[in-house]
Design an enzyme around this catalytic site. Structure first.
Site, PDB file in Angstrom:
ATOM      1  N   ASP A  89      -1.288  -6.325  -0.534  1.00  0.00           N
ATOM      2  CA  ASP A  89      -1.281  -5.683   0.784  1.00  0.00           C
ATOM      3  C   ASP A  89      -2.690  -5.173   1.115  1.00  0.00           C
ATOM      4  O   ASP A  89      -3.263  -4.378   0.349  1.00  0.00           O
ATOM      5  CB  ASP A  89      -0.297  -4.500   0.716  1.00  0.00           C
ATOM      6  CG  ASP A  89       0.260  -4.137   2.067  1.00  0.00           C
ATOM      7  OD1 ASP A  89      -0.045  -4.821   3.056  1.00  0.00           O
ATOM      8  OD2 ASP A  89       1.032  -3.152   2.120  1.00  0.00           O
ATOM      9  N   ASP A  95       0.838  -1.204   0.000  1.00  0.00           N
ATOM     10  CA  ASP A  95       0.000   0.000   0.000  1.00  0.00           C
ATOM     11  C   ASP A  95       0.875   1.258   0.000  1.00  0.00           C
ATOM     12  O   ASP A  95       0.360   2.384  -0.040  1.00  0.00           O
ATOM     13  CB  ASP A  95      -1.026  -0.013   1.139  1.00  0.00           C
ATOM     14  CG  ASP A  95      -0.395   0.004   2.514  1.00  0.00           C
ATOM     15  OD1 ASP A  95       0.852  -0.059   2.613  1.00  0.00           O
ATOM     16  OD2 ASP A  95      -1.150   0.093   3.510  1.00  0.00           O
ATOM     17  N   GLU A 122       9.398  -4.215  10.294  1.00  0.00           N
ATOM     18  CA  GLU A 122       9.746  -2.887   9.762  1.00  0.00           C
ATOM     19  C   GLU A 122      10.269  -1.990  10.877  1.00  0.00           C
ATOM     20  O   GLU A 122       9.640  -1.865  11.943  1.00  0.00           O
ATOM     21  CB  GLU A 122       8.506  -2.249   9.099  1.00  0.00           C
ATOM     22  CG  GLU A 122       8.832  -0.871   8.512  1.00  0.00           C
ATOM     23  CD  GLU A 122       7.802  -0.348   7.531  1.00  0.00           C
ATOM     24  OE1 GLU A 122       6.826  -1.052   7.220  1.00  0.00           O
ATOM     25  OE2 GLU A 122       7.975   0.808   7.086  1.00  0.00           O
ATOM     26  N   GLU A 133      -1.251  -5.759   8.624  1.00  0.00           N
ATOM     27  CA  GLU A 133      -0.429  -5.220   9.716  1.00  0.00           C
ATOM     28  C   GLU A 133      -0.984  -5.615  11.086  1.00  0.00           C
ATOM     29  O   GLU A 133      -2.197  -5.810  11.230  1.00  0.00           O
ATOM     30  CB  GLU A 133      -0.361  -3.689   9.611  1.00  0.00           C
ATOM     31  CG  GLU A 133       0.325  -3.229   8.336  1.00  0.00           C
ATOM     32  CD  GLU A 133       0.416  -1.703   8.224  1.00  0.00           C
ATOM     33  OE1 GLU A 133       0.026  -0.991   9.177  1.00  0.00           O
ATOM     34  OE2 GLU A 133       0.875  -1.224   7.175  1.00  0.00           O
ATOM     35  N   LYS A 160      -1.104  -9.586   2.739  1.00  0.00           N
ATOM     36  CA  LYS A 160      -0.350  -9.126   3.914  1.00  0.00           C
ATOM     37  C   LYS A 160      -1.234  -8.173   4.703  1.00  0.00           C
ATOM     38  O   LYS A 160      -1.998  -7.396   4.096  1.00  0.00           O
ATOM     39  CB  LYS A 160       0.937  -8.403   3.476  1.00  0.00           C
ATOM     40  CG  LYS A 160       1.713  -7.818   4.661  1.00  0.00           C
ATOM     41  CD  LYS A 160       3.069  -7.271   4.253  1.00  0.00           C
ATOM     42  CE  LYS A 160       3.048  -5.840   3.774  1.00  0.00           C
ATOM     43  NZ  LYS A 160       2.537  -4.857   4.761  1.00  0.00           N
TER      44      LYS A 160
HETATM   45  O1  KIV Z   1       3.405  -1.239   1.617  1.00  0.00           O
HETATM   46  C1  KIV Z   1       4.572  -1.632   1.581  1.00  0.00           C
HETATM   47  O2  KIV Z   1       5.306  -1.445   0.608  1.00  0.00           O
HETATM   48  C2  KIV Z   1       5.082  -2.339   2.736  1.00  0.00           C
HETATM   49  C3  KIV Z   1       6.554  -2.517   2.841  1.00  0.00           C
HETATM   50  C4  KIV Z   1       7.156  -1.255   3.327  1.00  0.00           C
HETATM   51  C5  KIV Z   1       6.902  -3.690   3.674  1.00  0.00           C
HETATM   52  O3  KIV Z   1       4.327  -2.713   3.594  1.00  0.00           O
END
Ligand code: KIV
Length: 297
Positions: free
Chosen positions: A88, A49, A187, A120, A118
């Site tokens: 994401d 994202d 991160e 968070e 993915k």
């Molecule tokens: O959104 C993204 O690119 C990420 C990376 C920074 C791991 O979550």
């Protein structure tokens, strides 16, 4: 009908940790970039994202929508053949409960054909991760600095620096492991803590600003190649200055067009001189007359 996939699988990624092979992940948000990154041999493509910042020009990742992510993930999947593509989950696509998360993760899988999603958060996201994994959707976790909580955290700060914060981070990563995540992004975590954590969990850790002790690394395409100069994180590697090269090339093109130097005959198309001759004013009048009388068939 049987289909065989040559793509990297989540099982392959887990095996890489067992073998001690470093895992390489990079972001890509469109067809040509995904193609380049894939051909260069990365193991995973993250349609992050960060799209919101490096491609769409927002100040954070928060305005990114599911529709934005679906659109770009579809392009990245079309552009790649080998890498595992991870979509994401954007802000508020899963924080509102596992049912919403399920619906949105299913959109990623069904509408983009990506191989995993993915999201968070550690303990706070563990139930959601478990439900998705039970439904057959592979999930990558993300702890440490979680950019979707930037307003809560109060900025882009390194996480886990105090003993209490480090223990919390360990518990977060372990909760994701227990919930069935196949890997976890760390991160902005101190290198020593990330290395310790990498030893203590069985799933691969993918670091960004988390030192060399992680099982793999992820970088944002635009940071690595010098295509985003609004803000360059300390952890970003710089392997090329493509932004500068693009700027120079477009400036040269602009100069050439204005000077009448572009296009040259090389970029132009030829026409039969006899056909051209027919366009002299007298011939053209004859052509128009024949056309009006329907005699030019
Ligand atoms: O959104 C993204 O690119 C990420 C990376 C920074 C791991 O979550």
């Amino acid at each position: 009908m049987t289909t065989t996939s040559t793509r990297v699988s989540t099982a392959d990624i887990r095996e890489m940790k067992k073998r001690g092979d470093k895992i390489v992940m990079m972001t890509a948000y469109d067809y040509p970039t995904a193609r380049l990154v894939d051909e260069a041999g990365v193991d995973m493509i993250l349609v992050g994202d960060t799209l919101g910042m490096v491609v769409l020009g927002y100040d954070s990742t928060l305005p990114v929508t599911m529709d934005d992510m679906i659109h770009h993930t579809r392009a990245a999947v079309r552009g790649s053949q080998h890498a595992l593509v991870v979509g994401d989950m954007p802000f508020m696509s899963y924080q509102t409960g596992w049912q919403d998360a399920m619906r949105n993760a299913a959109r990623f899988i069904q509408e983009t054909n990506c191989g995993a999603v993915k999201l968070e958060g550690g303990i706070r996201s563990a139930e959601t991760v478990q439900k998705l994994v039970e439904a057959g959707i592979p999930v990558m976790g993300h702890v440490g600095l979680t950019p979707q909580s930037v307003n809560q955290i109060g900025g882009w700060k390194v996480q886990g620096k105090t003993p209490a914060a480090a223990v919390q981070l360990m518990h977060d990563a372990q909760a994701l492991e227990q919930a069935g995540a196949f890997a976890v992004v760390l991160e902005l975590v101190p290198a020593a803590l990330a290395a310790l954590l990498t030893e203590r969990i069985t799933i691969p850790t993918i670091g960004i600003g988390a030192g060399a002790g992680c099982d793999g690394q992820v970088q944002v395409f635009h940071d690595l190649l010098g295509m985003y100069d609004k803000f360059t994180p300390k952890h970003a590697g710089r392997y090329a200055n493509i932004g500068e090269q693009i700027s120079d090339a477009v400036a040269a093109y602009t100069t050439d067009v204005r000077a009448g130097k572009f296009p040259t005959s090389k970029q132009s198309f030829k026409m039969d001189p006899a056909a051209l001759a027919e366009l002299s004013p007298r011939q053209e009048t004859n052509i128009n007359r024949r056309h009006a009388l329907g005699l030019d068939a």
